[in-house]
Design a protein around this motif. Structure first.
Motif, short mmCIF file in Angstrom:
data_model
loop_
_atom_site.label_atom_id
_atom_site.label_comp_id
_atom_site.label_asym_id
_atom_site.label_seq_id
_atom_site.Cartn_x
_atom_site.Cartn_y
_atom_site.Cartn_z
N SER A 1 37.72 40.62 47.92
CA SER A 1 38.87 40.77 48.81
C SER A 1 38.50 41.36 50.17
CB SER A 1 39.95 41.64 48.15
OG SER A 1 39.52 42.98 48.04
N LYS A 2 37.30 41.89 50.30
CA LYS A 2 36.86 42.41 51.60
C LYS A 2 36.69 41.28 52.62
CE LYS A 2 34.54 46.46 49.74
NZ LYS A 2 33.25 47.09 49.46
N ASP A 3 36.28 40.11 52.14
CA ASP A 3 36.00 38.98 53.05
C ASP A 3 36.90 37.77 52.84
OD1 ASP A 3 33.77 40.22 54.38
OD2 ASP A 3 32.60 39.88 52.55
N TYR A 4 37.64 37.75 51.75
CA TYR A 4 38.43 36.55 51.42
C TYR A 4 39.83 36.93 50.98
CZ TYR A 4 33.84 34.43 51.42
OH TYR A 4 32.60 34.02 51.79
N THR A 5 40.75 36.00 51.15
CA THR A 5 42.11 36.13 50.63
C THR A 5 42.09 35.61 49.21
OG1 THR A 5 43.03 35.78 52.83
CG2 THR A 5 44.50 35.40 50.95
N LEU A 6 42.48 36.44 48.26
CA LEU A 6 42.45 36.04 46.86
C LEU A 6 43.83 35.57 46.42
CD1 LEU A 6 40.24 38.85 45.33
CD2 LEU A 6 39.55 36.69 46.38
N THR B 1 59.80 35.66 34.81
CA THR B 1 59.04 34.46 35.15
C THR B 1 57.55 34.72 34.94
OG1 THR B 1 58.68 35.08 37.46
CG2 THR B 1 60.72 33.87 36.96
N GLY B 2 56.79 33.66 34.91
CA GLY B 2 55.35 33.79 34.79
C GLY B 2 54.76 34.59 35.95
N ILE B 3 55.28 34.37 37.14
CA ILE B 3 54.78 35.11 38.31
C ILE B 3 55.04 36.60 38.14
CG2 ILE B 3 55.14 35.50 40.78
CD1 ILE B 3 55.50 32.49 41.10
N GLU B 4 56.23 36.96 37.68
CA GLU B 4 56.54 38.37 37.45
C GLU B 4 55.60 38.98 36.41
OE1 GLU B 4 61.30 38.65 38.32
OE2 GLU B 4 60.66 37.67 36.47
N LEU B 5 55.34 38.24 35.33
CA LEU B 5 54.46 38.75 34.28
C LEU B 5 53.03 38.93 34.79
CD1 LEU B 5 55.82 36.61 31.33
CD2 LEU B 5 56.09 39.09 31.63
N ILE B 6 52.57 38.01 35.60
CA ILE B 6 51.21 38.11 36.15
C ILE B 6 51.11 39.32 37.08
CG2 ILE B 6 49.52 37.00 37.67
CD1 ILE B 6 50.63 34.29 36.42
N TRP B 7 52.10 39.50 37.97
CA TRP B 7 52.08 40.66 38.85
C TRP B 7 52.13 41.97 38.06
CZ3 TRP B 7 50.05 40.85 43.33
CH2 TRP B 7 50.13 39.77 44.21
N GLU B 8 52.91 42.00 36.99
CA GLU B 8 52.95 43.20 36.14
C GLU B 8 51.57 43.50 35.55
OE1 GLU B 8 55.91 42.97 33.08
OE2 GLU B 8 57.56 43.18 34.51
N TYR C 1 44.41 43.64 45.46
CA TYR C 1 43.37 42.72 45.91
C TYR C 1 43.85 41.27 45.99
CZ TYR C 1 40.65 46.78 44.59
OH TYR C 1 40.18 48.07 44.47
N VAL C 2 45.02 41.00 45.42
CA VAL C 2 45.53 39.63 45.33
C VAL C 2 46.69 39.46 46.30
CG1 VAL C 2 46.63 37.95 43.79
CG2 VAL C 2 44.81 39.43 42.92
N LYS C 3 46.66 38.38 47.07
CA LYS C 3 47.72 38.14 48.05
C LYS C 3 48.88 37.35 47.45
CE LYS C 3 48.82 36.14 52.48
NZ LYS C 3 48.37 35.41 53.64
N LEU C 4 48.58 36.40 46.56
CA LEU C 4 49.60 35.45 46.12
C LEU C 4 49.30 34.99 44.70
CD1 LEU C 4 51.99 33.51 47.01
CD2 LEU C 4 50.20 31.93 47.73
N VAL C 5 50.37 34.73 43.95
CA VAL C 5 50.28 34.07 42.65
C VAL C 5 51.11 32.80 42.78
CG1 VAL C 5 50.80 34.19 40.20
CG2 VAL C 5 50.03 36.25 41.40
N THR C 6 50.52 31.64 42.48
CA THR C 6 51.20 30.37 42.72
C THR C 6 50.80 29.32 41.70
OG1 THR C 6 51.60 28.64 44.37
CG2 THR C 6 49.41 29.61 44.35
#
Length: 86
Positions: A7-12, A30-37, A47-52
Motif C-alpha cells: 500500500s506504500k506504492d500501490y492502491t489496493l 452484504t458481501g462488501i459489508e462482511l469483507i470490510w468487517e 491498506y485497502v481502498k475499495l472492495v468490488t
C-alpha cells in the motif's frame, strides 16, 4: 505486513465475487459489508481502498486460483498441473 508494504506504492483493491450485489445477504449484511468487517477485525482496512465485484485495471492481480496466460498450450498445461484438466 504484505498489505502494508504494497500500500506504500500501490492502491489496493479487493476484487471478489462476494461483493456482487446479486448475492444474498448473510445475517442482513452484504458481501462488501462482511469483507470490510473482516478487514477491520484484522486491522487491514487501512491498506485497502475499495472492495468490488467489478474487475479493476491493475498492474497485477494476486489470486489463489490464477493461471498466468502466455499462450494456450502453456495455459492448458498449467491447468493439467493443478488438476483442473485431466
Amino acid at each position: 505486513e504484505a498489505l502494508k508494504q504494497l500500500s506504500k506504492d500501490y492502491t489496493l483493491i479487493i476484487y471478489t465475487c462476494k461483493a456482487n450485489p446479486d448475492r444474498p445477504l448473510v445475517n442482513g449484511k452484504t458481501g462488501i459489508e462482511l469483507i470490510w468487517e473482516w478487514l477491520e477485525k484484522y486491522q487491514m482496512d487501512k491498506y485497502v481502498k475499495l472492495v468490488t465485484s467489478e474487475k479493476p485495471r491493475a498492474v497485477c492481480y494476486i489470486d489463489d486460483k490464477g493461471i498466468r496466460f502466455t499462450d494456450w498450450d502453456r495455459a492448458l498445461a498449467n491447468l493439467e498441473n493443478v488438476g483442473i484438466l485431466k
